[in-house]
Motif scaffolding. Structure first.
Motif, PDB file in Angstrom:
ATOM      1  N   GLY A  74       0.637  -1.518   0.142  1.00 11.84           N
ATOM      2  CA  GLY A  74      -0.224  -0.067   0.349  1.00 11.84           C
ATOM      3  C   GLY A  74       1.212   1.327  -0.106  1.00 11.84           C
ATOM      4  N   THR A 130       2.161   1.778  -3.249  1.00 13.45           N
ATOM      5  CA  THR A 130       1.090   2.613  -4.509  1.00 13.45           C
ATOM      6  C   THR A 130       0.887   3.708  -4.243  1.00 13.45           C
ATOM      7  N   VAL A 173      -2.577  -7.297  -6.046  1.00 14.56           N
ATOM      8  CA  VAL A 173      -2.113  -6.524  -5.480  1.00 14.56           C
ATOM      9  C   VAL A 173      -1.037  -6.028  -6.530  1.00 14.56           C
TER      10      VAL A 173
END
Length: 80
Positions: free
Chosen positions: A9, A12, A57
Motif C-alpha cells: 500500500g 502504491t 496487488v
C-alpha cells in the motif's frame, strides 16, 4: 494487516505521486523505480498472504503504472 500488505500500500501511494505529473516518455523513466521496488514486494505478499491476494496487488500495481503498460502493449501491436 500484514507487513507485506502495508508495504504494498505504501508503494502504491508513493508510486502514484510521480504518475500524476505529465511526462513526454509515457512515464517510463519514472516507472522503473516502482517496478523495481514492486516486484520484491509482490513476491513478499504472495509468500505471506497467498497467490490470490498477490494477484490483487499485481493488478493494483498495474493500475498505477497504466501508461507504461499501455505503451508496452502498443509496442507489441495490440494498440491502446
Amino acid at each position: 494487516m500484514t507487513a507485506s500488505l502495508f508495504a504494498a500500500g505504501l508503494r502504491t501511494v508513493v508510486a502514484n505521486l510521480p504518475a500524476m505529473l505529465p511526462a513526454k516518455d509515457d512515464h517510463w523513466r519514472r516507472a522503473w523505480g516502482p517496478i523495481a521496488c514492486g516486484l520484491p514486494i509482490l513476491g513478499w505478499v504472495v509468500l505471506e498472504d497467498g497467490p490470490w491476494v498477490g494477484l490483487i496487488v499485481l493488478f493494483a500495481g498495474m493500475s498505477v503504472l497504466r501508461w507504461p503498460v499501455r505503451g508496452l502493449r502498443a509496442q507489441f501491436g495490440r494498440g491502446v
